[in-house]
Design a protein around this motif. Structure first.
Motif, PDB file in Angstrom:
ATOM      1  N   ASP A  17       0.859  -1.388   0.065  1.00 26.51           N
ATOM      2  CA  ASP A  17      -0.201   0.074  -0.111  1.00 26.51           C
ATOM      3  C   ASP A  17       0.823   1.305   0.009  1.00 26.51           C
ATOM      4  OD1 ASP A  17      -2.452  -1.502  -0.010  1.00 26.51           O
ATOM      5  OD2 ASP A  17      -2.512  -1.559   2.118  1.00 26.51           O
ATOM      6  N   ARG A  18       2.164   1.225  -0.514  1.00 27.19           N
ATOM      7  CA  ARG A  18       2.795   2.482  -0.596  1.00 27.19           C
ATOM      8  C   ARG A  18       3.279   2.399  -2.090  1.00 27.19           C
ATOM      9  NH1 ARG A  18       3.029   5.730   3.963  1.00 27.19           N
ATOM     10  NH2 ARG A  18       2.747   4.449   5.727  1.00 27.19           N
ATOM     11  N   MET A  19       3.840   3.633  -2.469  1.00 29.74           N
ATOM     12  CA  MET A  19       4.432   3.850  -3.993  1.00 29.74           C
ATOM     13  C   MET A  19       5.601   4.462  -3.807  1.00 29.74           C
ATOM     14  SD  MET A  19       1.064   4.573  -6.342  1.00 29.74           S
ATOM     15  CE  MET A  19       1.767   3.718  -7.604  1.00 29.74           C
ATOM     16  N   ALA A  20       6.466   4.129  -4.684  1.00 21.35           N
ATOM     17  CA  ALA A  20       7.601   4.929  -4.631  1.00 21.35           C
ATOM     18  C   ALA A  20       7.992   5.515  -6.143  1.00 21.35           C
ATOM     19  CB  ALA A  20       9.094   4.059  -4.273  1.00 21.35           C
ATOM     20  N   LEU A  21       8.458   6.379  -6.146  1.00 20.41           N
ATOM     21  CA  LEU A  21       8.462   7.085  -7.668  1.00 20.41           C
ATOM     22  C   LEU A  21       9.899   7.422  -7.903  1.00 20.41           C
ATOM     23  CD1 LEU A  21       7.378   8.266 -10.428  1.00 20.41           C
ATOM     24  CD2 LEU A  21       6.906  10.436  -8.965  1.00 20.41           C
ATOM     25  N   GLY A  22      10.695   7.041  -8.848  1.00 15.51           N
ATOM     26  CA  GLY A  22      12.008   7.423  -8.992  1.00 15.51           C
ATOM     27  C   GLY A  22      12.003   8.128 -10.420  1.00 15.51           C
ATOM     28  N   ILE A  23      12.701   9.252 -10.551  1.00 17.24           N
ATOM     29  CA  ILE A  23      12.832   9.934 -11.907  1.00 17.24           C
ATOM     30  C   ILE A  23      14.249  10.486 -12.164  1.00 17.24           C
ATOM     31  CG2 ILE A  23      12.168  12.096 -13.271  1.00 17.24           C
ATOM     32  CD1 ILE A  23       9.736  12.191 -11.393  1.00 17.24           C
ATOM     33  N   GLY A  24      14.431   9.910 -13.136  1.00 15.81           N
ATOM     34  CA  GLY A  24      16.182  10.477 -13.916  1.00 15.81           C
ATOM     35  C   GLY A  24      15.809  11.218 -15.113  1.00 15.81           C
ATOM     36  N   LEU A  25      16.257  12.542 -14.824  1.00 15.42           N
ATOM     37  CA  LEU A  25      16.246  13.361 -16.068  1.00 15.42           C
ATOM     38  C   LEU A  25      17.425  13.825 -16.597  1.00 15.42           C
ATOM     39  CD1 LEU A  25      14.501  15.258 -17.937  1.00 15.42           C
ATOM     40  CD2 LEU A  25      14.445  17.082 -15.954  1.00 15.42           C
ATOM     41  N   ASN A  26      17.797  13.619 -17.751  1.00 10.36           N
ATOM     42  CA  ASN A  26      19.211  14.330 -18.419  1.00 10.36           C
ATOM     43  C   ASN A  26      19.005  15.934 -18.480  1.00 10.36           C
ATOM     44  OD1 ASN A  26      20.035  11.722 -18.169  1.00 10.36           O
ATOM     45  ND2 ASN A  26      19.585  11.324 -20.410  1.00 10.36           N
ATOM     46  N   VAL A  27      19.641  16.604 -17.849  1.00  9.83           N
ATOM     47  CA  VAL A  27      19.415  18.055 -17.928  1.00  9.83           C
ATOM     48  C   VAL A  27      20.627  18.758 -18.888  1.00  9.83           C
ATOM     49  CG1 VAL A  27      19.220  20.161 -16.632  1.00  9.83           C
ATOM     50  CG2 VAL A  27      18.355  18.209 -15.696  1.00  9.83           C
ATOM     51  N   ASN A  28      21.984  18.735 -18.246  1.00  9.46           N
ATOM     52  CA  ASN A  28      22.810  19.696 -18.941  1.00  9.46           C
ATOM     53  C   ASN A  28      23.786  18.640 -19.539  1.00  9.46           C
ATOM     54  OD1 ASN A  28      21.917  22.188 -18.765  1.00  9.46           O
ATOM     55  ND2 ASN A  28      22.220  22.162 -16.430  1.00  9.46           N
ATOM     56  N   HIS A  29      23.612  17.554 -19.770  1.00 11.42           N
ATOM     57  CA  HIS A  29      24.579  16.550 -20.878  1.00 11.42           C
ATOM     58  C   HIS A  29      24.757  17.027 -22.106  1.00 11.42           C
ATOM     59  CE1 HIS A  29      22.889  14.290 -17.276  1.00 11.42           C
ATOM     60  NE2 HIS A  29      23.877  13.381 -17.360  1.00 11.42           N
ATOM     61  N   CYS A  30      26.092  16.788 -22.502  1.00 12.15           N
ATOM     62  CA  CYS A  30      26.494  16.898 -23.974  1.00 12.15           C
ATOM     63  C   CYS A  30      26.178  15.494 -24.586  1.00 12.15           C
ATOM     64  CB  CYS A  30      27.579  17.344 -24.025  1.00 12.15           C
ATOM     65  SG  CYS A  30      27.964  19.036 -23.466  1.00 12.15           S
TER      66      CYS A  30
END
Length: 138
Positions: A17-30
């Motif tokens: 009855d619990r949720m975990a959210l993981g987010i990975g976002l490439n922001v300033n990568h070349c």
């Protein structure tokens, strides 16, 4: 996905009855920051917009949007959130493969499963790596 390149990954897990959210976002990568085998399929906000992004501002915006969705859910508007999620996921109408299932995405259902129309009928998939027909992974 932005301009056909993957810039973000999201993982949602549900247990007890619990949720975990993981987010990975490439922001300033070349582009050169990615391994050779990913340079054609991976990107970042910077590499695709030619704008240097403030990561604190990006994170704040993400958290504010998540907070807005949480409030909608708390106020009984789960269907509105689910409908928006299904529409924005960028997969509806695309041919995908998840494991040994190949078909066209119809929608995301009320509990977050992806609904795929296959040659053998409709399949409901709860988890797995999605490969879009043109070779992109999400």
């Amino acid at each position: 996905m932005l301009d056909g390149k993957k810039i973000c990954g999201i993982l949602v897990e549900h247990k007890n009855d619990r949720m975990a959210l993981g987010i990975g976002l490439n922001v300033n990568h070349c582009t050169e920051d990615f391994p050779d085998e990913l340079q054609k399929t991976a990107g970042s906000l910077d590499s695709l917009t030619n704008i240097s992004w403030n990561r604190v501002v990006v994170l704040t915006d993400i958290l504010n949007h998540l907070d807005n969705y949480i409030e909608l859910i708390r106020n009984g508007k789960l269907e509105s959130v689910r409908s928006d999620w299904s529409r924005r996921c960028g997969l509806v109408g695309k041919q995908v493969q998840i494991g040994d299932v190949l078909g066209v995405v119809e929608c995301i259902d009320e509990i977050g499963a992806i609904i795929i129309q296959t040659t053998e009928g409709t399949k409901r998939i709860m988890s797995g790596e999605i490969e879009i027909a043109n070779g992109e992974d999400t």
